[in-house]
Every structure is written in structure tokens, then in C-alpha cells.
Write a protein that holds these residues in place. Structure first.
Motif, PDB file in Angstrom:
ATOM      1  N   MET A 179       1.271  -0.947  -0.053  1.00  0.00           N
ATOM      2  CA  MET A 179      -0.216  -0.176  -0.120  1.00  0.00           C
ATOM      3  C   MET A 179       0.706   0.868  -0.224  1.00  0.00           C
ATOM      4  O   MET A 179       0.363   2.211  -0.667  1.00  0.00           O
ATOM      5  CB  MET A 179      -0.981   0.460   1.327  1.00  0.00           C
ATOM      6  N   LEU A 180       1.945   1.229   0.344  1.00  0.00           N
ATOM      7  CA  LEU A 180       2.706   2.664   0.950  1.00  0.00           C
ATOM      8  C   LEU A 180       3.637   2.511  -0.738  1.00  0.00           C
ATOM      9  O   LEU A 180       3.445   3.732  -1.031  1.00  0.00           O
ATOM     10  CB  LEU A 180       3.934   2.375   1.655  1.00  0.00           C
ATOM     11  N   ILE A 181       3.842   1.760  -1.379  1.00  0.00           N
ATOM     12  CA  ILE A 181       4.777   1.907  -2.518  1.00  0.00           C
ATOM     13  C   ILE A 181       3.683   2.403  -3.638  1.00  0.00           C
ATOM     14  O   ILE A 181       3.450   3.226  -4.175  1.00  0.00           O
ATOM     15  CB  ILE A 181       4.953   0.206  -3.259  1.00  0.00           C
ATOM     16  N   PHE A 182       2.014   2.068  -3.157  1.00  0.00           N
ATOM     17  CA  PHE A 182       1.362   1.857  -4.584  1.00  0.00           C
ATOM     18  C   PHE A 182       1.113   3.719  -4.552  1.00  0.00           C
ATOM     19  O   PHE A 182       0.557   4.391  -5.162  1.00  0.00           O
ATOM     20  CB  PHE A 182       0.056   0.830  -4.929  1.00  0.00           C
ATOM     21  N   GLY A 183       0.954   3.859  -2.990  1.00  0.00           N
ATOM     22  CA  GLY A 183       0.030   4.767  -2.550  1.00  0.00           C
ATOM     23  C   GLY A 183       1.237   5.954  -2.916  1.00  0.00           C
ATOM     24  O   GLY A 183       0.189   7.714  -3.053  1.00  0.00           O
ATOM     25  N   LEU A 184       2.450   6.444  -2.495  1.00  0.00           N
ATOM     26  CA  LEU A 184       3.415   6.466  -3.178  1.00  0.00           C
ATOM     27  C   LEU A 184       3.440   6.741  -4.773  1.00  0.00           C
ATOM     28  O   LEU A 184       3.781   7.958  -5.139  1.00  0.00           O
ATOM     29  CB  LEU A 184       4.928   6.408  -2.859  1.00  0.00           C
ATOM     30  N   ILE A 185       3.559   5.782  -5.400  1.00  0.00           N
ATOM     31  CA  ILE A 185       3.271   6.012  -7.073  1.00  0.00           C
ATOM     32  C   ILE A 185       2.092   6.946  -7.055  1.00  0.00           C
ATOM     33  O   ILE A 185       2.553   7.795  -8.104  1.00  0.00           O
ATOM     34  CB  ILE A 185       3.533   4.842  -7.667  1.00  0.00           C
ATOM     35  N   LEU A 186       1.295   7.303  -6.756  1.00  0.00           N
ATOM     36  CA  LEU A 186      -0.454   7.524  -7.147  1.00  0.00           C
ATOM     37  C   LEU A 186      -0.129   9.053  -6.601  1.00  0.00           C
ATOM     38  O   LEU A 186      -0.544   9.567  -7.020  1.00  0.00           O
ATOM     39  CB  LEU A 186      -0.684   6.688  -6.873  1.00  0.00           C
ATOM     40  N   ILE A 187       0.353   9.216  -5.069  1.00  0.00           N
ATOM     41  CA  ILE A 187       0.286  10.268  -4.755  1.00  0.00           C
ATOM     42  C   ILE A 187       0.976  11.217  -5.343  1.00  0.00           C
ATOM     43  O   ILE A 187      -0.005  12.953  -5.410  1.00  0.00           O
ATOM     44  CB  ILE A 187      -0.146   9.957  -3.499  1.00  0.00           C
ATOM     45  N   ILE A 188       2.330  11.240  -5.954  1.00  0.00           N
ATOM     46  CA  ILE A 188       2.560  12.549  -6.033  1.00  0.00           C
ATOM     47  C   ILE A 188       1.933  12.724  -7.383  1.00  0.00           C
ATOM     48  O   ILE A 188       1.983  14.146  -7.670  1.00  0.00           O
ATOM     49  CB  ILE A 188       4.151  11.778  -6.001  1.00  0.00           C
ATOM     50  N   VAL A 191      -0.674  15.232  -6.446  1.00  0.00           N
ATOM     51  CA  VAL A 191      -0.854  16.822  -5.841  1.00  0.00           C
ATOM     52  C   VAL A 191      -0.040  16.897  -6.593  1.00  0.00           C
ATOM     53  O   VAL A 191      -1.167  18.003  -6.674  1.00  0.00           O
ATOM     54  CB  VAL A 191       0.689  15.838  -4.487  1.00  0.00           C
ATOM     55  N   ALA A 192       1.058  16.620  -7.230  1.00  0.00           N
ATOM     56  CA  ALA A 192       1.181  18.190  -8.245  1.00  0.00           C
ATOM     57  C   ALA A 192       0.116  18.248  -9.041  1.00  0.00           C
ATOM     58  O   ALA A 192       0.890  19.528  -9.874  1.00  0.00           O
ATOM     59  CB  ALA A 192       2.685  17.214  -8.818  1.00  0.00           C
ATOM     60  N   LEU A 193      -0.058  17.088 -10.344  1.00  0.00           N
ATOM     61  CA  LEU A 193      -1.137  18.374 -11.250  1.00  0.00           C
ATOM     62  C   LEU A 193      -2.233  18.765 -10.746  1.00  0.00           C
ATOM     63  O   LEU A 193      -2.431  19.608 -11.198  1.00  0.00           O
ATOM     64  CB  LEU A 193      -2.085  16.482 -11.987  1.00  0.00           C
ATOM     65  N   SER A 194      -2.892  18.064  -9.453  1.00  0.00           N
ATOM     66  CA  SER A 194      -3.908  18.696  -8.777  1.00  0.00           C
ATOM     67  C   SER A 194      -3.483  20.623  -8.708  1.00  0.00           C
ATOM     68  O   SER A 194      -4.263  21.484  -9.041  1.00  0.00           O
ATOM     69  CB  SER A 194      -4.336  18.034  -7.561  1.00  0.00           C
ATOM     70  N   VAL A 195      -2.556  20.517  -7.999  1.00  0.00           N
ATOM     71  CA  VAL A 195      -2.080  21.664  -7.658  1.00  0.00           C
ATOM     72  C   VAL A 195      -2.038  22.964  -9.063  1.00  0.00           C
ATOM     73  O   VAL A 195      -1.846  23.850  -8.771  1.00  0.00           O
ATOM     74  CB  VAL A 195      -0.534  21.735  -6.665  1.00  0.00           C
ATOM     75  N   ALA A 196      -0.620  22.446 -10.065  1.00  0.00           N
ATOM     76  CA  ALA A 196      -1.166  23.097 -11.022  1.00  0.00           C
ATOM     77  C   ALA A 196      -2.310  23.120 -11.791  1.00  0.00           C
ATOM     78  O   ALA A 196      -1.938  24.875 -12.130  1.00  0.00           O
ATOM     79  CB  ALA A 196      -0.232  21.609 -11.853  1.00  0.00           C
ATOM     80  N   ILE A 197      -3.561  22.303 -11.663  1.00  0.00           N
ATOM     81  CA  ILE A 197      -4.786  22.822 -12.637  1.00  0.00           C
ATOM     82  C   ILE A 197      -5.036  24.215 -11.780  1.00  0.00           C
ATOM     83  O   ILE A 197      -5.457  25.193 -12.311  1.00  0.00           O
ATOM     84  CB  ILE A 197      -5.348  21.207 -12.255  1.00  0.00           C
ATOM     85  N   MET A 198      -5.138  23.598 -10.767  1.00  0.00           N
ATOM     86  CA  MET A 198      -5.980  24.677  -9.737  1.00  0.00           C
ATOM     87  C   MET A 198      -5.132  26.398  -9.639  1.00  0.00           C
ATOM     88  O   MET A 198      -5.573  27.177  -9.678  1.00  0.00           O
ATOM     89  CB  MET A 198      -6.062  24.052  -8.392  1.00  0.00           C
ATOM     90  N   SER A 199      -3.953  26.040  -9.939  1.00  0.00           N
ATOM     91  CA  SER A 199      -2.443  27.046  -9.908  1.00  0.00           C
ATOM     92  C   SER A 199      -3.104  28.159 -11.593  1.00  0.00           C
ATOM     93  O   SER A 199      -2.873  29.455 -11.495  1.00  0.00           O
ATOM     94  CB  SER A 199      -1.504  26.885  -9.786  1.00  0.00           C
ATOM     95  N   PHE A 200      -3.154  26.950 -12.490  1.00  0.00           N
ATOM     96  CA  PHE A 200      -3.452  27.486 -13.607  1.00  0.00           C
ATOM     97  C   PHE A 200      -5.093  28.725 -13.735  1.00  0.00           C
ATOM     98  O   PHE A 200      -5.469  29.437 -13.988  1.00  0.00           O
ATOM     99  CB  PHE A 200      -3.753  26.877 -14.034  1.00  0.00           C
ATOM    100  N   VAL A 201      -6.439  28.123 -12.782  1.00  0.00           N
ATOM    101  CA  VAL A 201      -7.326  28.310 -13.672  1.00  0.00           C
ATOM    102  C   VAL A 201      -6.960  29.362 -12.228  1.00  0.00           C
ATOM    103  O   VAL A 201      -8.265  30.583 -12.747  1.00  0.00           O
ATOM    104  CB  VAL A 201      -8.311  27.929 -12.884  1.00  0.00           C
ATOM    105  N   PHE A 202      -6.787  29.636 -11.452  1.00  0.00           N
ATOM    106  CA  PHE A 202      -6.732  30.829  -9.845  1.00  0.00           C
ATOM    107  C   PHE A 202      -6.169  31.862 -10.350  1.00  0.00           C
ATOM    108  O   PHE A 202      -6.640  33.414 -10.963  1.00  0.00           O
ATOM    109  CB  PHE A 202      -5.444  30.746  -8.626  1.00  0.00           C
ATOM    110  N   ARG A 203      -5.057  31.755 -11.020  1.00  0.00           N
ATOM    111  CA  ARG A 203      -3.736  32.888 -12.522  1.00  0.00           C
ATOM    112  C   ARG A 203      -4.945  33.634 -13.685  1.00  0.00           C
ATOM    113  O   ARG A 203      -4.572  34.629 -13.846  1.00  0.00           O
ATOM    114  CB  ARG A 203      -2.684  32.475 -13.056  1.00  0.00           C
ATOM    115  N   HIS A 204      -6.163  32.577 -13.939  1.00  0.00           N
ATOM    116  CA  HIS A 204      -6.679  33.267 -14.856  1.00  0.00           C
ATOM    117  C   HIS A 204      -7.951  33.377 -15.083  1.00  0.00           C
ATOM    118  O   HIS A 204      -8.507  33.872 -15.318  1.00  0.00           O
ATOM    119  CB  HIS A 204      -6.291  32.254 -16.110  1.00  0.00           C
ATOM    120  N   GLY A 205      -8.301  34.424 -13.163  1.00  0.00           N
ATOM    121  CA  GLY A 205      -9.244  34.968 -13.387  1.00  0.00           C
ATOM    122  C   GLY A 205     -10.281  34.521 -12.320  1.00  0.00           C
ATOM    123  O   GLY A 205     -11.598  34.620 -12.512  1.00  0.00           O
ATOM    124  N   TRP A 206      -9.700  32.940 -11.799  1.00  0.00           N
ATOM    125  CA  TRP A 206     -11.071  32.223 -11.535  1.00  0.00           C
ATOM    126  C   TRP A 206     -11.121  32.970  -9.461  1.00  0.00           C
ATOM    127  O   TRP A 206     -11.080  31.724  -8.849  1.00  0.00           O
ATOM    128  CB  TRP A 206     -11.146  30.831 -11.408  1.00  0.00           C
TER     129      TRP A 206
END
Length: 479
Positions: A179-188, A191-206
Motif C-alpha cells: 500500500m505504501l509503494i502504490f500510494g506513493l506512486i499515485l499520490i505524487i 498532488v502535483a497535477l491537481s495543484v498545477a491545475i488549480m494554480s492555472f485557473v486561479f491565475r486566469h481570473g477564477w
């Protein structure tokens, strides 16, 4: 009893538990037990069989994860007492700089700090994130609040030793190292993609500062100037009173601790975290050796999750006792016991409902319709967990219940249980909203309006939920 009757009664049991929690404000523990009792009696298990399923389910999951959850929470409580979290955030700031802090903070919260009780971790990290917000641009508050929400919530159900993750692994019989190994493979990437997506929409007026923030709540003009000094003070371990935490415009404050209580010997940050990191490395190494077919009695013993986390707990107690003294360590352990008690009971009754669902025969029924080559089982788990979370507002309850419904299907169709665990965790992240304590803590501690918190917390974590299930699907092809 017919297959249709079993499916209907299972649905009624789950919906009844949700209704009792949401509409009648009944304690989740009692509600889940009532749901399990109804299901057992309505599917012909009889009084004795129903009670046996409930108690056996509780006992089995406690045998799997009880000590693991307790050890993890106690370790986190001691790290909190030693001031390790504040120092870690200051180190991240110096290393990555303010512009990359949303990514660095979110990934750190999601992976390295999951032994700490969520509300405590949020109360500690939010003031530091708030101080950093003005330094990363005009949408700094939005980006930092989203980073906090995504990192905290994802870690609970996707990363060991998050309490939800450990419970899911125990419920589905997934080795904790796997669970640790697969969780680590998934979570990185999640998290990185989700933060990037939200940062993009915030910068563009949301993000509208006037409507989405509550300026002046924390003295914003001084915040930026004070942030660097605040980080340096924490890093140098000066004996200063603990920063007050305001909630809902000052309605609640934690008491200032006297300077003498805050005195501590300086210990390297890596030394403070080394026992916990070492424990996780042992668990991961055990999983790798198991996959490779390498057997060694000594390694098998020390890499066992219970032994590894016990060693981490002992090591953490020693270094924190040297740092802050025996009395403060004892105080932190008492706090940890209080926090772990409610988590253990809730996890146990989640196991009771799952065991009753399994005994009712739902797994055999669903196994007739699903095959391991299709994506349907994982999507069903995700949808069930998402729906339960929207209704109940608890990430852990929704993940455990959803996984329990389809846990019996895994052996019938050959689907790896780790995928069910990850799908349940991902679904339980969807639509964190006003029924969640995290929602209101983020609103008050980050100076957001309700509208702003819906964007950073509700939408941000929902994006992570969708990203996670999209990433899990390719894993199903190779596992």
C-alpha cells in the motif's frame, strides 16, 4: 434470498446509516452499527449470525490496523510537540523559495506528515501558509489554501501512515508495504497535477480577492513582512510564545504558552524525522523483498509494519524527550491517545459494516457482473465513495464503506485489492464541503470567505479525486 433482495437491502442499510448521520445527527459509530444490524437481519443471517459478523468484522480490522494507527498518531503527537512541523516548513521555504512553495508544502503534507492528526496538522501549518501567501503573487492565498487542502486530504486515504489508508489496507488485506509503494506512486503525480491545475485557473481570473478573501482578519499588511522573520525564529528555536490561532474572526483562540514551556534543545530536523522515515523505509523494503521473492527472517521481522512503526515510535520518543523533556513528551502521548481512540472505534465499526456486507453475499452477486479486465469495478468503488462522502462528509467513513461493499468482489474476479483501496480513497476525496471540519478550519485559518473556500477546498480536492481515479485506471492494466 434472491440476489435482487440482497442488493436492495444492502442499499437500504447504507442509505439508512447516511440518513441517521446527516438528518438525525446520530453518532456515526452508532449509525454504522445500526446499518450493519439491519443488513444482517434483513438478509436472513439471524440474530446470532448478525452479531457474529459485526463483532468479527470489528475485531479483524482492529487486529490488522489497531496498533498501526495508534503508533502513527502517537508519533505524530510527539513530532508536533517538538515543533518539527514549523521547522520543516521553514526549511522548505529556504530550499524551494516562495514561488514553488504550494507544490513543496502540498507534497510534504501528503507524504511525510501523515502520522499527525489532520486537524492538528492543519492548525499548525495554516498560519505558516498564510504568512507565505503574499510572497507568491496576487493569488497567493488561493494557491496556498488549495495546496493545504489537497495535501492534507489526499494523504489521509492514499498514503501510509494516513489513518484512512491504513484502515483500507487492513480491510482489504493489502500488505502495508504494498500500500505504501502504490500510494506513493499515485499520490505524487495526483498532488502535483491537481495543484498545477488549480494554480492555472486561479491565475486566469477564477479568484476574486474582494469576494473570496476576508482582508484584515489577520492584519494582512504586516503578514508579508513578518513571514520570513517568523520562519527564522522557528528555525533557530527561540523561546517565544506559541502563535495564537484565530478561528471565525477571533471567536476561538488557543492559549499562549509561557516562554519557559517552549524551551527546547536544538536537534537537527532530519534527526527528529529519522525514526519515522526509517520505519517507512523498512516497511517499503519489506514489500520490495517480498515481491522479489527474497526471504530473510531478520528482515521479515523488522520490516513487519507493527515492528517497524513501533521502532519509529520508540526512536521518536527518545529524540523528542531529549529535545523538549520528559513532561512534554508525556503530555503529547496523552493527547495522542485521546486522538487515536475515536479513530480506532470509527475504523472498527466501518469494518463491522464491511464484514456484514460480505457475509450477506453481495460479493458473489457482483462478481457475476464484473470482470477484472473492465474498469467498471474501480469506477463503481469511486462513485460509491464519492456519493457517500457528499452525504456524510467524512473521508474515512466513505472510503471504508465503499471498499467494504466491493471487497468481496476482488478474489472473485481477480482484481488486485490495492486498486480497490486506492479507488475508494480517491472517491472519498470528491466534494469536500460544508459538512467537513476541514472546510471550516481552512476558511477561518486562511482568511477566506465561504465562496473562496468552496473554490480552494471543495473544487481543489475534487480535482485531485478525479485526477487520482484517472491515474489508477492505467495501474489496473499492469498490476
Amino acid at each position: 434470498m434472491s440476489d435482487t433482495a440482497i442488493i436492495i437491502n444492502t442499499a437500504v442499510a447504507v442509505l439508512a446509516a447516511v440518513l441517521l448521520i446527516v438528518r438525525f445527527r446520530l453518532n456515526p459509530v452508532i449509525s454504522l452499527i445500526i446499518g450493519a444490524a439491519y443488513l444482517g437481519l434483513s438478509t436472513g443471517m439471524g440474530a446470532e449470525g448478525t452479531v457474529k459478523a459485526i463483532t468479527t468484522g470489528f475485531g479483524e480490522i482492529m487486529a490488522e490496523v489497531g496498533l498501526l494507527i495508534a503508533f502513527g498518531v502517537l508519533t505524530g503527537a510527539m513530532l508536533q510537540e517538538a515543533g518539527a512541523i514549523q521547522r520543516l516548513v521553514s526549511t522548505l521555504l529556504r530550499t524551494f523559495g516562495p514561488k514553488r512553495m504550494p507544490y513543496a508544502l502540498s507534497l510534504t503534507l501528503a507524504t511525510a506528515l501523515q502520522s499527525i492528526f489532520l486537524d492538528v496538522l492543519l492548525v499548525i501549518s495554516a498560519p505558516l501558509a498564510r504568512n507565505l501567501a503574499p510572497r507568491i503573487g496576487s493569488v497567493g492565498t488561493a494557491r496556498m489554501a488549495t495546496a493545504l487542502a489537497i495535501g492534507l486530504e489526499c494523504g489521509i486515504v492514499l498514503m501510509v501512515p494516513g489513518v484512512g489508508t491504513v484502515a483500507l489496507a487492513g480491510l482489504l488485506g493489502v500488505p502495508l508495504g504494498r500500500m505504501l509503494i502504490f500510494g506513493l506512486i499515485l499520490i505524487i503525480p495526483t498532488v502535483a497535477l491537481s495543484v498545477a491545475i488549480m494554480s492555472f485557473v486561479f491565475r486566469h481570473g477564477w479568484w476574486d480577492v474582494a469576494k473570496d478573501e476576508q482582508p484584515g482578519m489577520f492584519g494582512d499588511e504586516a503578514t508579508g513582512a513578518q513571514s520570513e522573520a517568523h520562519g527564522q525564529e522557528r528555525t533557530q528555536e527561540q523561546t517565544q510564545p506559541t502563535e495564537s490561532v484565530q478561528q471565525a474572526g477571533g471567536a476561538t483562540q488557543t492559549a499562549l504558552e509561557p516562554p519557559e514551556v517552549q524551551e527546547r534543545r536544538h536537534i537537527s530536523l532530519i534527526v527528529l524525522f529519522m525514526p519515522l522515515i526509517g520505519a517507512l523505509l523498512l516497511i517499503g523494503a519489506g514489500a520490495v523483498l517480498d515481491v522479489a521473492g527474497i526471504e530473510n527472517p531478520v528482515v521479515t521481522f523488522v520490516a513487519d509494519p507493527v515492528i517497524a512503526l513501533l521502532a519509529g515510535l520508540i526512536g521518536t520518543s527518545l529524540v523528542t524527550r531529549y529535545s523538549v523533556g520528559r513532561k512534554r513528551v508525556e503530555r503529547s502521548i496523552a493527547t495522542g491517545f485521546r486522538e487515536s481512540g475515536q479513530i480506532l472505534i470509527l475504523t472498527g465499526v466501518g469494518g463491522s459494516l464491511a464484514a456484514t456486507i460480505s457475509a450477506a453475499g453481495l460479493g458473489d452477486i457482483l462478481g457475476k457482473y464484473f470482470t477484472a479486465s473492465t474498469a467498471a469495478p474501480l469506477l463503481v468503488v469511486w462513485v460509491i465513495a464519492a456519493a457517500l462522502h457528499i452525504a456524510v462528509g467524512s473521508v474515512s467513513i466513505s472510503a471504508i464503506t465503499a471498499a467494504g461493499i466491493l471487497a468481496p468482489v476482488a478474489p472473485a474476479i481477480g482484481l488486485d485489492p490495492v486498486l480497490i483501496a486506492l479507488a475508494a480513497g480517491a472517491g472519498s476525496l470528491f466534494a469536500v464541503h460544508v459538512t467537513s471540519n476541514t472546510f471550516w478550519l481552512l476558511q477561518s485559518l486562511m482568511g477566506q470567505s465561504t465562496r473562496g473556500t468552496l473554490k480552494t477546498c471543495s473544487v481543489g480536492v475534487s480535482v485531485a479525486s478525479v485526477v487520482a481515479i484517472l491515474l489508477i485506471q492505467p495501474l489496473a492494466l499492469i498490476v
